[in-house]
Design a protein around this motif. Structure first.
Motif, PDB file in Angstrom:
ATOM      1  N   CYS A  39      33.283  15.189  50.870  1.00 45.20           N
ATOM      2  CA  CYS A  39      32.630  14.525  49.739  1.00 45.20           C
ATOM      3  C   CYS A  39      33.116  13.088  49.571  1.00 45.20           C
ATOM      4  O   CYS A  39      32.333  12.199  49.216  1.00 45.20           O
ATOM      5  N   VAL A  40      34.395  12.843  49.834  1.00 49.26           N
ATOM      6  CA  VAL A  40      34.914  11.477  49.752  1.00 49.26           C
ATOM      7  C   VAL A  40      34.312  10.621  50.867  1.00 49.26           C
ATOM      8  O   VAL A  40      34.001   9.439  50.671  1.00 49.26           O
ATOM      9  N   THR A  41      34.135  11.211  52.053  1.00 51.97           N
ATOM     10  CA  THR A  41      33.456  10.509  53.143  1.00 51.97           C
ATOM     11  C   THR A  41      32.036  10.144  52.725  1.00 51.97           C
ATOM     12  O   THR A  41      31.573   9.021  52.958  1.00 51.97           O
ATOM     13  N   SER A  42      31.350  11.082  52.080  1.00 52.85           N
ATOM     14  CA  SER A  42      30.005  10.818  51.575  1.00 52.85           C
ATOM     15  C   SER A  42      30.016   9.689  50.558  1.00 52.85           C
ATOM     16  O   SER A  42      29.123   8.831  50.553  1.00 52.85           O
ATOM     17  N   LEU A  43      31.027   9.661  49.691  1.00 49.80           N
ATOM     18  CA  LEU A  43      31.138   8.588  48.695  1.00 49.80           C
ATOM     19  C   LEU A  43      31.265   7.228  49.373  1.00 49.80           C
ATOM     20  O   LEU A  43      30.610   6.256  48.975  1.00 49.80           O
ATOM     21  N   GLY A  44      32.098   7.153  50.431  1.00 54.88           N
ATOM     22  CA  GLY A  44      32.235   5.898  51.168  1.00 54.88           C
ATOM     23  C   GLY A  44      30.921   5.479  51.796  1.00 54.88           C
ATOM     24  O   GLY A  44      30.534   4.296  51.742  1.00 54.88           O
ATOM     25  N   ILE A  45      30.227   6.438  52.397  1.00 53.35           N
ATOM     26  CA  ILE A  45      28.924   6.150  53.015  1.00 53.35           C
ATOM     27  C   ILE A  45      27.952   5.610  51.968  1.00 53.35           C
ATOM     28  O   ILE A  45      27.274   4.598  52.181  1.00 53.35           O
ATOM     29  N   CYS A  46      27.900   6.271  50.826  1.00 53.46           N
ATOM     30  CA  CYS A  46      26.921   5.903  49.797  1.00 53.46           C
ATOM     31  C   CYS A  46      27.272   4.588  49.107  1.00 53.46           C
ATOM     32  O   CYS A  46      26.376   3.862  48.656  1.00 53.46           O
ATOM     33  N   LEU A  47      28.549   4.256  49.007  1.00 55.48           N
ATOM     34  CA  LEU A  47      28.924   2.954  48.458  1.00 55.48           C
ATOM     35  C   LEU A  47      28.421   1.827  49.349  1.00 55.48           C
ATOM     36  O   LEU A  47      28.077   0.741  48.864  1.00 55.48           O
ATOM     37  N   GLY A  48      28.359   2.092  50.650  1.00 56.95           N
ATOM     38  CA  GLY A  48      27.840   1.091  51.574  1.00 56.95           C
ATOM     39  C   GLY A  48      26.381   0.752  51.306  1.00 56.95           C
ATOM     40  O   GLY A  48      25.920  -0.353  51.647  1.00 56.95           O
ATOM     41  N   LEU A  49      25.634   1.668  50.682  1.00 58.48           N
ATOM     42  CA  LEU A  49      24.229   1.412  50.376  1.00 58.48           C
ATOM     43  C   LEU A  49      24.075   0.223  49.430  1.00 58.48           C
ATOM     44  O   LEU A  49      23.131  -0.556  49.547  1.00 58.48           O
ATOM     45  N   PHE A  50      25.012   0.079  48.492  1.00 61.73           N
ATOM     46  CA  PHE A  50      24.937  -1.044  47.555  1.00 61.73           C
ATOM     47  C   PHE A  50      25.174  -2.375  48.269  1.00 61.73           C
ATOM     48  O   PHE A  50      24.608  -3.399  47.889  1.00 61.73           O
ATOM     49  N   GLY A 116      41.994   8.168  51.355  1.00 66.19           N
ATOM     50  CA  GLY A 116      41.792   6.769  51.743  1.00 66.19           C
ATOM     51  C   GLY A 116      41.117   6.634  53.094  1.00 66.19           C
ATOM     52  O   GLY A 116      40.187   5.828  53.262  1.00 66.19           O
ATOM     53  N   GLN A 117      41.558   7.416  54.058  1.00 62.77           N
ATOM     54  CA  GLN A 117      40.971   7.344  55.394  1.00 62.77           C
ATOM     55  C   GLN A 117      39.535   7.852  55.388  1.00 62.77           C
ATOM     56  O   GLN A 117      38.661   7.267  56.027  1.00 62.77           O
ATOM     57  N   ALA A 118      39.287   8.935  54.663  1.00 65.75           N
ATOM     58  CA  ALA A 118      37.929   9.480  54.591  1.00 65.75           C
ATOM     59  C   ALA A 118      36.974   8.472  53.960  1.00 65.75           C
ATOM     60  O   ALA A 118      35.852   8.264  54.441  1.00 65.75           O
ATOM     61  N   LEU A 119      37.408   7.823  52.878  1.00 66.36           N
ATOM     62  CA  LEU A 119      36.579   6.818  52.208  1.00 66.36           C
ATOM     63  C   LEU A 119      36.311   5.641  53.130  1.00 66.36           C
ATOM     64  O   LEU A 119      35.179   5.150  53.237  1.00 66.36           O
ATOM     65  N   ARG A 120      37.356   5.187  53.818  1.00 68.49           N
ATOM     66  CA  ARG A 120      37.220   4.031  54.713  1.00 68.49           C
ATOM     67  C   ARG A 120      36.298   4.335  55.884  1.00 68.49           C
ATOM     68  O   ARG A 120      35.440   3.506  56.239  1.00 68.49           O
ATOM     69  N   GLU A 121      36.456   5.512  56.485  1.00 64.24           N
ATOM     70  CA  GLU A 121      35.599   5.862  57.613  1.00 64.24           C
ATOM     71  C   GLU A 121      34.134   5.959  57.193  1.00 64.24           C
ATOM     72  O   GLU A 121      33.235   5.527  57.919  1.00 64.24           O
ATOM     73  N   GLY A 122      33.889   6.534  56.010  1.00 66.87           N
ATOM     74  CA  GLY A 122      32.517   6.634  55.526  1.00 66.87           C
ATOM     75  C   GLY A 122      31.901   5.268  55.267  1.00 66.87           C
ATOM     76  O   GLY A 122      30.755   5.006  55.650  1.00 66.87           O
ATOM     77  N   LEU A 123      32.659   4.396  54.636  1.00 67.02           N
ATOM     78  CA  LEU A 123      32.151   3.058  54.319  1.00 67.02           C
ATOM     79  C   LEU A 123      31.852   2.267  55.582  1.00 67.02           C
ATOM     80  O   LEU A 123      30.789   1.641  55.712  1.00 67.02           O
ATOM     81  N   LEU A 124      32.777   2.295  56.544  1.00 68.78           N
ATOM     82  CA  LEU A 124      32.571   1.551  57.790  1.00 68.78           C
ATOM     83  C   LEU A 124      31.404   2.115  58.589  1.00 68.78           C
ATOM     84  O   LEU A 124      30.640   1.361  59.206  1.00 68.78           O
ATOM     85  N   SER A 125      31.268   3.446  58.582  1.00 70.90           N
ATOM     86  CA  SER A 125      30.161   4.059  59.309  1.00 70.90           C
ATOM     87  C   SER A 125      28.829   3.544  58.792  1.00 70.90           C
ATOM     88  O   SER A 125      27.910   3.269  59.569  1.00 70.90           O
ATOM     89  N   ASN A 126      28.714   3.377  57.482  1.00 76.35           N
ATOM     90  CA  ASN A 126      27.459   2.911  56.892  1.00 76.35           C
ATOM     91  C   ASN A 126      27.273   1.410  57.092  1.00 76.35           C
ATOM     92  O   ASN A 126      26.188   0.951  57.457  1.00 76.35           O
ATOM     93  N   LEU A 127      28.328   0.634  56.862  1.00 77.92           N
ATOM     94  CA  LEU A 127      28.203  -0.820  56.957  1.00 77.92           C
ATOM     95  C   LEU A 127      27.910  -1.282  58.376  1.00 77.92           C
ATOM     96  O   LEU A 127      27.220  -2.293  58.584  1.00 77.92           O
ATOM     97  N   LEU A 128      28.439  -0.562  59.369  1.00 81.51           N
ATOM     98  CA  LEU A 128      28.263  -0.964  60.756  1.00 81.51           C
ATOM     99  C   LEU A 128      27.049  -0.301  61.411  1.00 81.51           C
ATOM    100  O   LEU A 128      26.918  -0.325  62.627  1.00 81.51           O
TER     101      LEU A 128
END
Length: 210
Positions: A39-50, A116-128
């Motif tokens: 779920c934290v990974t999902s949060l990172g991914i979804c934050l990238g949408l903004f 922290g790692q889960a959030l970061r991986e999710g965010l980078l996956s979406n941004l890149l």
């Protein structure tokens, strides 16, 4: 306008449920660390949408797409990141093979990944992910009223996408978490790590060669 909103919901729902790098990352991290990490990974991914919505509203996405070298750089960064994630999954899966590895496997309840790692991986996956940038550049302008603020409307549309994606991905994390707890969990984690690692490498290679 209501018809446009329903069309937007259909489009983002199809985008969200279509298997891709973000879905695989949620599955992998849930298998490694549990439902919370998924779920934290999902949060990172979804934050990238903004971020994508902001770039789209500011016109930077258009610049990236129309400037060949910038888009190529983004594409290669995303491809290398996916391959790096995949190789990491494969390495951990192979390292766990054998009774000795199973003997030192982390006990149930312990999260080896970390928020922290889960959030970061999710965010980078979406941004890149250049496909997300392309989607937002092509789709969002179709649902923005020129008489209003493009920035505010883009963020609102991203918030709708955020809600849909969080519901889907957290539900997926819960399902994987239930499956992960059945039977020989270490064997399932190895299998999941091997499958997702191979998919990540394949996706990265496909993105680099496309």
């Amino acid at each position: 306008m209501p018809d446009l909103i329903w069309a937007y919901l259909v489009a983002i729902t199809l985008l969200t449920v279509s298997p891709g790098a973000d879905t695989l990352l949620v599955v992998r991290n849930t298998g490694r660390g549990g439902v919370v990490d998924g779920c934290v990974t999902s949060l990172g991914i979804c934050l990238g949408l903004f971020v994508h919505a902001t770039l789209s509203a500011l016109g930077i996405s258009v610049l990236l797409v129309e400037t060949a070298w910038a888009f190529t750089l983004l594409k290669w960064a995303g491809a290398l990141y996916l391959i790096w994630l995949g190789l990491g999954s494969l390495r951990r899966a192979v390292a766990r093979v054998g009774p000795a590895a199973e003997a030192v496997a982390p006990p149930p309840g312990r999260r080896p990944l970390g928020i922290g790692q889960a959030l970061r991986e999710g965010l980078l996956s979406n941004l890149l992910n250049p496909k997300t940038a392309l989607f937002y550049m092509a789709l969002l302008p179709q649902f923005i009223d020129p008489a209003g603020s493009a920035f505010q409307q883009s963020l609102w549309l991203a918030a709708v996408h955020f809600g849909v994606a969080m519901i889907w991905q957290c539900g997926l994390a819960w399902a994987v978490g239930r499956f992960r707890g059945l039977g020989s969990s270490e064997r399932l984690r190895r299998m999941l790590g091997t499958l997702t690692g191979g998919f990540f490498v394949a996706l990265g290679a496909k993105l680099a060669l496309s």
